[in-house]
Design a protein around this motif. Structure first.
Motif, mmCIF file in Angstrom:
data_model
loop_
_atom_site.group_PDB
_atom_site.id
_atom_site.type_symbol
_atom_site.label_atom_id
_atom_site.label_comp_id
_atom_site.label_asym_id
_atom_site.label_seq_id
_atom_site.Cartn_x
_atom_site.Cartn_y
_atom_site.Cartn_z
ATOM 1 N N CYS A 158 0.852 -1.190 0.000
ATOM 2 C CA CYS A 158 0.000 0.000 0.000
ATOM 3 C C CYS A 158 0.889 1.242 0.000
ATOM 4 N N THR A 159 0.716 2.076 -1.010
ATOM 5 C CA THR A 159 1.543 3.281 -1.129
ATOM 6 C C THR A 159 0.715 4.545 -1.313
ATOM 7 N N GLN A 160 -0.594 4.404 -1.517
ATOM 8 C CA GLN A 160 -1.431 5.569 -1.776
ATOM 9 C C GLN A 160 -2.426 5.741 -0.630
ATOM 10 N N TYR A 161 -2.507 6.967 -0.107
ATOM 11 C CA TYR A 161 -3.346 7.231 1.054
ATOM 12 C C TYR A 161 -4.307 8.389 0.815
ATOM 13 N N GLN A 162 -4.581 8.657 -0.454
ATOM 14 C CA GLN A 162 -5.693 9.497 -0.883
ATOM 15 C C GLN A 162 -6.458 8.691 -1.922
ATOM 16 N N ILE A 219 -9.448 0.742 -0.806
ATOM 17 C CA ILE A 219 -10.030 1.039 0.507
ATOM 18 C C ILE A 219 -8.987 1.699 1.407
ATOM 19 N N VAL A 220 -7.768 1.157 1.401
ATOM 20 C CA VAL A 220 -6.686 1.723 2.214
ATOM 21 C C VAL A 220 -6.362 3.148 1.760
ATOM 22 N N SER A 221 -6.584 3.458 0.477
ATOM 23 C CA SER A 221 -6.223 4.775 -0.037
ATOM 24 C C SER A 221 -7.045 5.912 0.574
ATOM 25 N N PHE A 222 -8.089 5.591 1.316
ATOM 26 C CA PHE A 222 -8.865 6.626 2.018
ATOM 27 C C PHE A 222 -8.202 7.049 3.328
ATOM 28 N N ARG A 223 -7.084 6.467 3.676
ATOM 29 C CA ARG A 223 -6.507 6.583 5.016
ATOM 30 C C ARG A 223 -6.229 8.022 5.437
ATOM 31 N N ASN A 224 -5.785 8.870 4.539
ATOM 32 C CA ASN A 224 -5.496 10.263 4.890
ATOM 33 C C ASN A 224 -6.499 11.238 4.266
ATOM 34 N N HIS A 225 -7.628 10.731 3.856
ATOM 35 C CA HIS A 225 -8.633 11.530 3.150
ATOM 36 C C HIS A 225 -9.589 12.179 4.140
#
Length: 283
Positions: A158-162, A219-225
Motif C-alpha cells: 500500500c503506497t497511496q493514502y488518498q 479502501i486503504v487509499s482513504f486513510r489520509n482523506h
C-alpha cells in the motif's frame, strides 16, 4: 440564505452543553456540494440511508426521574442535508434535564426535529426514522461482524493514502459473479477537525469479478482523506460503479462511535431492505 458549511459548525470548537431541550442545536449540512465532486447532480443514482446509533440518550420523566435509552436513527439518502454529528450530540444533551411524559414523546420529538433538519426548510419528502430501545431490551442488542469474504488477508503493498480509483480493476470480459467482500481497514478523517474515523466496509455486487487486491488497496487509499462518513461511502460507490461496472452494487460501512454516536452509511443500486443496524465489535 447561505447554506450551512462545515467550517461554521461546532466541530473543533469549545461548546456550551445545554441541558434543556433545544432543536435549534441541530446543524444541517447540504449534501449537494460533495456530491457534485463525484459527478452527482440532481437526483441521486442510488438508494439507501445513513443508519445512526445514539448510545447517550437520557431525559426526565414527569416526576424528574432520569430515563435512558438507545436510539436507532435512519436518515434517507435522498434528503438534501445531513446533520453534523457534534451538533446532534449537543441536541441529544439538551434532553438531559427536560421532562417528557413518555419515551414515545421523546421519539416523536426527535423524529420531527431530525426530519425538519435533513430537509432544512424544504418540504419533508421522507421522514427520518427513530426507534428507541429501552433498558429492559438492551440485551437484545447483538454484536455481529459484517458478513462476507474478508480481503484483509491479502498481502498487498500500500503506497497511496488518498482515494485512488485507478486501483480498481475487474474482469470485464469474463463470466460475472455474485460476491460479498469485507474489509476492516477503512480509515478516513473528519472533514473539519482531521480526527481519524475508523470503519469496516462491506461491498456486495453482481457483475464482472472485482480484483480483490486492487479493491483492498483502494479502501486503504482513504486513510489520509478528509471527508464525512456519508461522503466517503458515496465516493466509494461511484468509483466502483464507474471502474468495475457491476450490474448490481451495495456499499455499506460501519464506523466506530465518536461522542456516543456511530454513523453507518448504506448505498445500493437496487431496492432492498436496509441492513440491520447491528454494531460490530469495534463499535
Amino acid at each position: 440564505m447561505n447554506p450551512n458549511t462545515p467550517e461554521h459548525s461546532q466541530l473543533g470548537k469549545a461548546s456550551a452543553y445545554i441541558d434543556q431541550y433545544d432543536a435549534s442545536l441541530l446543524y444541517p449540512l447540504p449534501r449537494a456540494a460533495k456530491r457534485r465532486e463525484i459527478g452527482i447532480a440532481g437526483s441521486v443514482p442510488f438508494l439507501g440511508a445513513d443508519l445512526w446509533t445514539a448510545f447517550e440518550l437520557s431525559w426526565l420523566n414527569l416526576r424528574g426521574k432520569p430515563q435512558v435509552a438507545l436510539a436507532h436513527i435512519t436518515v434517507p439518502c435522498e434528503s438534501t442535508h445531513i446533520v453534523e454529528s457534534k451538533s446532534f450530540k449537543l441536541y441529544l444533551n439538551s434532553f438531559n434535564n427536560t421532562r417528557f411524559d413518555s419515551a414515545d414523546a421523546v421519539r416523536e420529538r426527535m423524529r420531527h426535529d431530525l426530519s425538519a433538519a435533513i430537509w432544512h426548510g424544504g418540504p419533508v419528502q421522507a421522514t427520518a426514522g427513530v426507534r428507541l430501545r429501552l433498558p429492559e431490551l438492551f440485551d437484545r442488542e447483538p454484536v455481529h461482524e459484517l458478513d462476507g469474504l474478508c480481503i484483509d488477508r491479502l498481502d498487498v503493498e500500500c503506497t497511496q493514502y488518498q482515494p485512488a480509483p485507478e486501483l480498481l480493476r475487474a474482469a470485464l470480459h469474463e463470466k460475472p459473479v455474485d460476491e460479498t467482500l469485507v474489509s476492516h481497514l477503512l480509515k478516513s478523517n473528519c472533514l473539519v477537525t482531521g480526527q481519524p474515523d475508523w470503519g469496516s466496509v462491506q461491498i456486495r455486487y453482481s457483475g464482472p469479478q472485482i480484483d480483490q487486491a486492487g479493491l483492498l488497496q483502494y479502501i486503504v487509499s482513504f486513510r489520509n482523506h478528509n471527508e464525512f462518513h456519508e461522503q466517503c461511502v458515496e465516493r466509494m460507490y461511484m468509483d466502483i460503479l464507474a471502474r468495475c461496472k457491476p450490474a448490481k452494487l451495495m456499499v455499506y460501512a460501519r464506523y466506530t462511535r465518536r461522542g456516543g454516536l456511530d454513523i453507518n452509511p448504506w448505498r445500493s443500486s437496487h431496492p432492498q431492505l436496509p441492513p440491520a443496524n447491528v454494531r460490530t465489535a469495534r463499535q
